[in-house]
Scaffold this motif. Structure first.
Motif, PDB file in Angstrom:
ATOM      1  N   VAL A 199      -1.758   3.207   7.548  1.00 45.74           N
ATOM      2  CA  VAL A 199      -0.802   2.144   7.046  1.00 45.74           C
ATOM      3  C   VAL A 199      -1.567   1.299   7.802  1.00 45.74           C
ATOM      4  O   VAL A 199      -1.313   0.257   6.893  1.00 45.74           O
ATOM      5  CB  VAL A 199       0.216   2.628   7.480  1.00 45.74           C
ATOM      6  CG1 VAL A 199       1.531   1.494   7.121  1.00 45.74           C
ATOM      7  CG2 VAL A 199       1.435   4.250   6.837  1.00 45.74           C
ATOM      8  N   ARG A 200      -1.695   1.220   8.947  1.00 44.48           N
ATOM      9  CA  ARG A 200      -2.414  -0.157   9.568  1.00 44.48           C
ATOM     10  C   ARG A 200      -3.750  -0.070   8.710  1.00 44.48           C
ATOM     11  O   ARG A 200      -4.117  -1.288   9.028  1.00 44.48           O
ATOM     12  CB  ARG A 200      -2.645   0.565  11.463  1.00 44.48           C
ATOM     13  CG  ARG A 200      -1.204   1.057  11.736  1.00 44.48           C
ATOM     14  CD  ARG A 200      -1.650   1.435  13.353  1.00 44.48           C
ATOM     15  NE  ARG A 200      -2.605   1.044  14.012  1.00 44.48           N
ATOM     16  CZ  ARG A 200      -3.692   1.710  14.252  1.00 44.48           C
ATOM     17  NH1 ARG A 200      -4.010   3.011  14.352  1.00 44.48           N
ATOM     18  NH2 ARG A 200      -4.080   1.580  15.588  1.00 44.48           N
ATOM     19  N   HIS A 201      -4.462   0.678   8.883  1.00 46.69           N
ATOM     20  CA  HIS A 201      -5.786   0.072   8.067  1.00 46.69           C
ATOM     21  C   HIS A 201      -5.571  -0.912   7.062  1.00 46.69           C
ATOM     22  O   HIS A 201      -5.978  -1.762   6.850  1.00 46.69           O
ATOM     23  CB  HIS A 201      -6.456   1.865   7.524  1.00 46.69           C
ATOM     24  CG  HIS A 201      -7.983   0.864   6.837  1.00 46.69           C
ATOM     25  ND1 HIS A 201      -8.794  -0.027   7.444  1.00 46.69           N
ATOM     26  CD2 HIS A 201      -7.693   1.253   6.047  1.00 46.69           C
ATOM     27  CE1 HIS A 201      -9.938  -0.025   6.375  1.00 46.69           C
ATOM     28  NE2 HIS A 201      -9.504   0.146   5.908  1.00 46.69           N
ATOM     29  N   VAL A 202      -4.914  -0.492   5.975  1.00 49.52           N
ATOM     30  CA  VAL A 202      -4.426  -0.908   4.050  1.00 49.52           C
ATOM     31  C   VAL A 202      -3.136  -2.253   4.926  1.00 49.52           C
ATOM     32  O   VAL A 202      -4.169  -3.052   4.631  1.00 49.52           O
ATOM     33  CB  VAL A 202      -3.650  -0.019   4.128  1.00 49.52           C
ATOM     34  CG1 VAL A 202      -2.536  -0.656   2.343  1.00 49.52           C
ATOM     35  CG2 VAL A 202      -4.169   1.006   2.947  1.00 49.52           C
ATOM     36  N   VAL A 287       1.944   0.439   0.481  1.00 48.85           N
ATOM     37  CA  VAL A 287       0.542   0.788   0.842  1.00 48.85           C
ATOM     38  C   VAL A 287      -0.173   1.174   0.098  1.00 48.85           C
ATOM     39  O   VAL A 287      -0.859   1.063  -0.416  1.00 48.85           O
ATOM     40  CB  VAL A 287       1.429   2.059   1.332  1.00 48.85           C
ATOM     41  CG1 VAL A 287      -0.153   2.781   1.998  1.00 48.85           C
ATOM     42  CG2 VAL A 287       1.758   1.632   2.761  1.00 48.85           C
ATOM     43  N   ARG A 288       0.205   2.240  -1.226  1.00 47.41           N
ATOM     44  CA  ARG A 288      -0.126   2.813  -2.612  1.00 47.41           C
ATOM     45  C   ARG A 288      -0.518   1.197  -3.226  1.00 47.41           C
ATOM     46  O   ARG A 288      -1.275   0.790  -3.576  1.00 47.41           O
ATOM     47  CB  ARG A 288       0.327   3.301  -3.254  1.00 47.41           C
ATOM     48  CG  ARG A 288       0.031   3.609  -4.525  1.00 47.41           C
ATOM     49  CD  ARG A 288       1.088   4.325  -5.425  1.00 47.41           C
ATOM     50  NE  ARG A 288       2.175   3.228  -6.027  1.00 47.41           N
ATOM     51  CZ  ARG A 288       2.174   3.072  -7.533  1.00 47.41           C
ATOM     52  NH1 ARG A 288       1.329   3.812  -7.768  1.00 47.41           N
ATOM     53  NH2 ARG A 288       2.678   2.612  -8.035  1.00 47.41           N
ATOM     54  N   ARG A 289       0.064  -0.023  -3.263  1.00 48.29           N
ATOM     55  CA  ARG A 289      -0.667  -1.013  -4.184  1.00 48.29           C
ATOM     56  C   ARG A 289      -1.557  -1.999  -3.440  1.00 48.29           C
ATOM     57  O   ARG A 289      -2.723  -2.193  -4.452  1.00 48.29           O
ATOM     58  CB  ARG A 289       0.311  -1.760  -4.785  1.00 48.29           C
ATOM     59  CG  ARG A 289       1.686  -1.261  -6.201  1.00 48.29           C
ATOM     60  CD  ARG A 289       2.707  -1.971  -6.523  1.00 48.29           C
ATOM     61  NE  ARG A 289       4.008  -1.863  -5.786  1.00 48.29           N
ATOM     62  CZ  ARG A 289       4.385  -3.099  -4.683  1.00 48.29           C
ATOM     63  NH1 ARG A 289       3.153  -4.198  -4.676  1.00 48.29           N
ATOM     64  NH2 ARG A 289       5.059  -3.444  -3.841  1.00 48.29           N
ATOM     65  N   GLU A 290      -0.963  -1.836  -2.294  1.00 48.84           N
ATOM     66  CA  GLU A 290      -1.427  -2.761  -1.053  1.00 48.84           C
ATOM     67  C   GLU A 290      -3.207  -2.183  -1.288  1.00 48.84           C
ATOM     68  O   GLU A 290      -4.019  -3.091  -1.236  1.00 48.84           O
ATOM     69  CB  GLU A 290      -1.602  -3.374  -0.164  1.00 48.84           C
ATOM     70  CG  GLU A 290       0.168  -4.250  -0.456  1.00 48.84           C
ATOM     71  CD  GLU A 290      -0.245  -5.970  -0.553  1.00 48.84           C
ATOM     72  OE1 GLU A 290      -1.487  -6.396  -0.252  1.00 48.84           O
ATOM     73  OE2 GLU A 290       0.930  -5.993  -1.384  1.00 48.84           O
ATOM     74  N   GLN A 295      -2.347   8.210  -5.935  1.00 47.31           N
ATOM     75  CA  GLN A 295      -1.185   8.811  -5.503  1.00 47.31           C
ATOM     76  C   GLN A 295      -1.779  10.092  -5.191  1.00 47.31           C
ATOM     77  O   GLN A 295      -0.511  10.804  -4.109  1.00 47.31           O
ATOM     78  CB  GLN A 295      -0.689   8.608  -6.778  1.00 47.31           C
ATOM     79  CG  GLN A 295       1.017   9.823  -6.745  1.00 47.31           C
ATOM     80  CD  GLN A 295       1.678   9.186  -7.411  1.00 47.31           C
ATOM     81  OE1 GLN A 295       1.377   8.400  -8.673  1.00 47.31           O
ATOM     82  NE2 GLN A 295       2.930   9.645  -8.013  1.00 47.31           N
ATOM     83  N   ALA A 296      -2.379  10.886  -5.622  1.00 42.71           N
ATOM     84  CA  ALA A 296      -3.101  12.510  -4.505  1.00 42.71           C
ATOM     85  C   ALA A 296      -3.929  12.076  -3.225  1.00 42.71           C
ATOM     86  O   ALA A 296      -2.981  12.837  -1.801  1.00 42.71           O
ATOM     87  CB  ALA A 296      -3.941  12.501  -5.625  1.00 42.71           C
ATOM     88  N   ASP A 297      -3.959  10.550  -2.824  1.00 40.18           N
ATOM     89  CA  ASP A 297      -4.243  10.550  -1.442  1.00 40.18           C
ATOM     90  C   ASP A 297      -2.905  10.325  -0.774  1.00 40.18           C
ATOM     91  O   ASP A 297      -3.003  10.291   0.785  1.00 40.18           O
ATOM     92  CB  ASP A 297      -5.168   9.253  -1.244  1.00 40.18           C
ATOM     93  CG  ASP A 297      -6.499   9.487  -1.271  1.00 40.18           C
ATOM     94  OD1 ASP A 297      -6.839  11.630  -1.583  1.00 40.18           O
ATOM     95  OD2 ASP A 297      -7.304   9.391  -1.862  1.00 40.18           O
TER      96      ASP A 297
END
Length: 357
Positions: A199-202, A287-290, A295-297
């Motif tokens: 989350v922090r990385h993204v 998080v998924r979009r940005e 979805q698997a990850d």
């Protein structure tokens, strides 16, 4: 310790005076997190718990769990908000314990820091003590260690361990699970305490967002969303085990829903989860979009809106959802256990969450 030795230790970066001040500030909070079986208070070399309380059990099994909160502490440090991280710590350990049906009895904590700031340490302990009250366990002891040169002055990390007890005949786990059992999903409060490196990385690095950024999808700042405390399920799950025919539970932490549920499945059974039964909180989709995270990850890293699940007999489902609602926890039927000779021991997520592409 002599004044000379004290001054020498201070010169090396360790303040005895600050540590004593921190203890004074945290005493009141620790006192709130007591159980009748707890003996004594702060200051001893070991916490004491009256084990004669276990005589009411026919065959008491002791259970223990230990954990930390990972890199979520970096968010607390950046925001200078330290009285919620304790809920994350307590949630991580007591909810691992409760999945086997064990009641958490007491907890100890460990705080390592670069510099003891009494008010900050007291705020951390305040959160731990308040969370212990929610979980129903005693905060029986702990340790604060100052590590100058190893940690930066404003850095710290927290860890904890808890001990509980369960009657052997009431032990939950794979041996009780049967075909036809229903998967009851319990809503998470948010990210809880796993996957923060992703989350922090993204969001902080790739997207370049700041913690002060207001995010419309969240209705608050990014920092406030990321610091949302972990939900503590302990009392609700104990009530669930007592009042329903629940056979197993799984705490959804690192590894996500499927991997953690597989830990309580026998080899001859499988589970299918229908994603269409719930919509994860917006933070997961953001998080998924940005991050363009598959979805698997995402599902292998984050809880995606489900913090705990139970495998419960179908005739107990309505009662189970009612019991959980009484504890303020939204729950729903998300899947079913099936006999499966070919793919036994596995969990498959099917369909799609409403609103997700």
């Amino acid at each position: 310790m002599s004044d000379a030795a004290d001054n020498a230790y201070a010169a090396a970066g360790v303040s005895i005076e600050a540590a004593d001040r921190a203890i004074d500030l945290m005493k009141g909070w620790v006192e709130k997190a007591r159980r009748p079986e707890m003996i004594g208070g702060l200051g001893g070399f070991a916490g004491l718990f009256d084990a004669s309380a276990l005589t009411r059990y026919e065959r008491p099994l002791l259970a223990t769990s230990t954990d930390g909160v990972g890199t979520k502490v970096a968010i607390a440090q950046l925001m200078d908000v330290h009285d919620t991280i304790g809920f994350d710590l307590v949630g991580m350990v007591v909810d691992d314990l409760v999945v086997c049906g064990a009641e958490p009895l007491f907890m100890t904590d460990y705080i390592a820091c670069g510099r003891v700031v009494p008010e900050r340490i007291a705020a951390i302990v305040k959160g731990i003590a308040e969370a212990c009250v929610v979980a129903g366990c005693a905060l029986i002891g702990g340790e604060t260690a100052e590590h100058p040169g190893l940690l930066d002055p404003d850095d710290y990390d927290v860890a904890g361990a808890t001990t509980g007890v369960v009657e052997a005949s009431k032990l939950l786990g794979p041996g009780r699970v049967r075909p036809g059992d229903v998967v009851i999903a319990m809503e998470a409060s948010g990210l809880h305490s796993n996957g923060y490196s992703l989350v922090r990385h993204v969001l902080l690095q790739q997207a370049g967002w700041t913690l002060e950024r207001h995010v419309d999808d969240f209705g608050r700042t990014l920092g406030e969303e990321l610091l949302e405390p972990t939900r503590i399920y302990a009392k609700a799950c104990l009530d669930l085990a007592d009042r329903t025919e629940t056979h197993a539970m799984s705490h959804v932490t690192g590894g996500g829903l499927a991997a953690n549920l597989e830990r309580v499945l026998p080899e001859e059974l499988s589970v299918r989860i229908d994603r269409a039964t719930w919509t994860p909180q917006p933070v997961f989709d953001v998080v998924r979009r940005e991050g363009r995270v598959s979805q698997a990850d995402l599902e292998a890293t984050l809880n995606c809106g489900v913090g705990m699940v139970s495998l419960t007999a179908p005739e107990s489902v309505d009662t189970a959802i009612s019991v959980l609602a009484g504890h303020g926890i939204r729950a729903w039927v998300a899947g079913e256990v099936r006999a499966d000779a070919e793919a036994g021991g596995t969990v498959t997520l099917e369909g799609q969450h409403p609103g997700w592409e």
